[in-house]
Write a protein that holds these residues in place. Structure first.
Motif, PDB file in Angstrom:
ATOM      1  N   ASN A  18      27.997  45.057  60.880  1.00 47.38           N
ATOM      2  CA  ASN A  18      29.256  45.707  61.231  1.00 47.38           C
ATOM      3  C   ASN A  18      29.467  46.995  60.452  1.00 47.38           C
ATOM      4  OD1 ASN A  18      29.974  43.830  63.166  1.00 47.38           O
ATOM      5  ND2 ASN A  18      31.075  42.536  61.713  1.00 47.38           N
ATOM      6  N   LEU A  19      29.066  47.001  59.192  1.00 45.62           N
ATOM      7  CA  LEU A  19      29.172  48.221  58.394  1.00 45.62           C
ATOM      8  C   LEU A  19      28.288  49.323  58.985  1.00 45.62           C
ATOM      9  CD1 LEU A  19      30.208  49.777  55.918  1.00 45.62           C
ATOM     10  CD2 LEU A  19      28.250  48.851  54.665  1.00 45.62           C
ATOM     11  N   TYR A  21      27.216  49.617  62.015  1.00 51.39           N
ATOM     12  CA  TYR A  21      27.784  50.018  63.300  1.00 51.39           C
ATOM     13  C   TYR A  21      28.945  50.989  63.088  1.00 51.39           C
ATOM     14  CZ  TYR A  21      30.551  49.765  67.563  1.00 51.39           C
ATOM     15  OH  TYR A  21      31.287  50.092  68.676  1.00 51.39           O
ATOM     16  N   THR A  22      29.834  50.672  62.168  1.00 50.99           N
ATOM     17  CA  THR A  22      30.994  51.518  61.911  1.00 50.99           C
ATOM     18  C   THR A  22      30.568  52.886  61.379  1.00 50.99           C
ATOM     19  OG1 THR A  22      32.333  49.553  61.508  1.00 50.99           O
ATOM     20  CG2 THR A  22      33.211  51.648  60.695  1.00 50.99           C
ATOM     21  N   ARG A  25      29.093  54.874  64.202  1.00 48.76           N
ATOM     22  CA  ARG A  25      30.160  55.385  65.074  1.00 48.76           C
ATOM     23  C   ARG A  25      30.750  56.660  64.482  1.00 48.76           C
ATOM     24  NH1 ARG A  25      34.660  51.566  65.852  1.00 48.76           N
ATOM     25  NH2 ARG A  25      35.607  53.429  66.692  1.00 48.76           N
ATOM     26  N   PHE A  26      30.973  56.650  63.174  1.00 46.14           N
ATOM     27  CA  PHE A  26      31.516  57.848  62.533  1.00 46.14           C
ATOM     28  C   PHE A  26      30.522  59.007  62.639  1.00 46.14           C
ATOM     29  CE2 PHE A  26      31.959  60.734  58.947  1.00 46.14           C
ATOM     30  CZ  PHE A  26      33.232  61.224  59.211  1.00 46.14           C
ATOM     31  N   GLU A 122      39.920  60.995  61.745  1.00 48.29           N
ATOM     32  CA  GLU A 122      39.023  59.895  62.138  1.00 48.29           C
ATOM     33  C   GLU A 122      38.776  58.951  60.966  1.00 48.29           C
ATOM     34  OE1 GLU A 122      36.488  57.769  64.858  1.00 48.29           O
ATOM     35  OE2 GLU A 122      38.092  59.232  65.134  1.00 48.29           O
ATOM     36  N   MET A 126      39.709  54.973  60.629  1.00 45.59           N
ATOM     37  CA  MET A 126      38.669  53.974  60.368  1.00 45.59           C
ATOM     38  C   MET A 126      38.827  53.280  59.016  1.00 45.59           C
ATOM     39  SD  MET A 126      35.287  56.076  61.547  1.00 45.59           S
ATOM     40  CE  MET A 126      34.204  54.692  61.778  1.00 45.59           C
ATOM     41  N   ARG A 129      39.349  49.398  58.610  1.00 46.14           N
ATOM     42  CA  ARG A 129      38.166  48.613  58.991  1.00 46.14           C
ATOM     43  C   ARG A 129      37.070  48.752  57.945  1.00 46.14           C
ATOM     44  NH1 ARG A 129      35.974  44.232  60.509  1.00 46.14           N
ATOM     45  NH2 ARG A 129      34.115  44.441  61.779  1.00 46.14           N
ATOM     46  N   LEU A 130      36.848  49.950  57.447  1.00 46.92           N
ATOM     47  CA  LEU A 130      35.835  50.154  56.408  1.00 46.92           C
ATOM     48  C   LEU A 130      36.183  49.384  55.140  1.00 46.92           C
ATOM     49  CD1 LEU A 130      35.023  53.939  56.797  1.00 46.92           C
ATOM     50  CD2 LEU A 130      33.426  52.042  57.094  1.00 46.92           C
ATOM     51  N   LEU A 133      35.402  45.777  55.744  1.00 44.14           N
ATOM     52  CA  LEU A 133      33.955  45.530  55.730  1.00 44.14           C
ATOM     53  C   LEU A 133      33.397  45.564  54.309  1.00 44.14           C
ATOM     54  CD1 LEU A 133      32.939  47.656  58.835  1.00 44.14           C
ATOM     55  CD2 LEU A 133      32.744  45.167  58.624  1.00 44.14           C
TER      56      LEU A 133
END
Length: 141
Positions: A18-19, A21-22, A25-26, A122, A126, A129-130, A133
């Motif tokens: 998940n990290l 992926y995040t 995305r950034f 942005e 985020m 969520r960061l 994570l």
């Protein structure tokens, strides 16, 4: 380097996935935003590294190479493209005539201001969520 635990839980793998992926995305967001301004991603990274640098030594090709994690000869080529595009100037370092210092032009400052504003928005979106994570990854399971 800290030794890895012998056993990793499914939650560890999930948190790492998940990290990544995040973060990807950034990075995708960042690349797209720079391209919309007509700036390749690596040039955007270079401009930000120059603008954000607060080191003791002046910003040089060597320092920029270190900040971008690329070879000095690749950095020289990158800086050459930035100079041709009107984003960076090179000046002889008064303390050491063998090296050149790098500075952003007003054109680069304007472009970077626009890009940085949308990047900060942005990142702020985020951030929760960061933080979640990273907290999950800190837990000793």
């Amino acid at each position: 380097m800290k030794l890895a635990r012998e056993t990793l839980s499914d939650a560890d793998y999930e948190a790492l996935a998940n990290l990544r992926y995040t973060l990807r995305r950034f990075m995708d967001f960042s690349t797209s935003a720079a391209q919309e301004e007509g700036l390749p991603s690596q040039q955007h990274q270079a401009l930000l590294a120059i603008r954000g640098y607060r080191g003791e030594e002046p910003m040089t090709i060597g320092v920029l190479a270190e900040k971008l994690l690329i070879a000095p000869h690749s950095t020289s080529e990158l800086v050459h493209r930035l100079v041709l595009a009107g984003y960076v100037t090179r000046r002889s370092d008064p303390a050491d005539k063998r090296r050149q210092t790098l500075e952003l032009t007003d054109r680069a400052d304007d472009l970077l201001r626009r890009l940085s504003a949308i990047h900060l928005t942005e990142v702020r979106d985020m951030a929760p969520r960061l933080i979640e994570l990273l907290s999950d990854l800190q837990k000793d399971r």
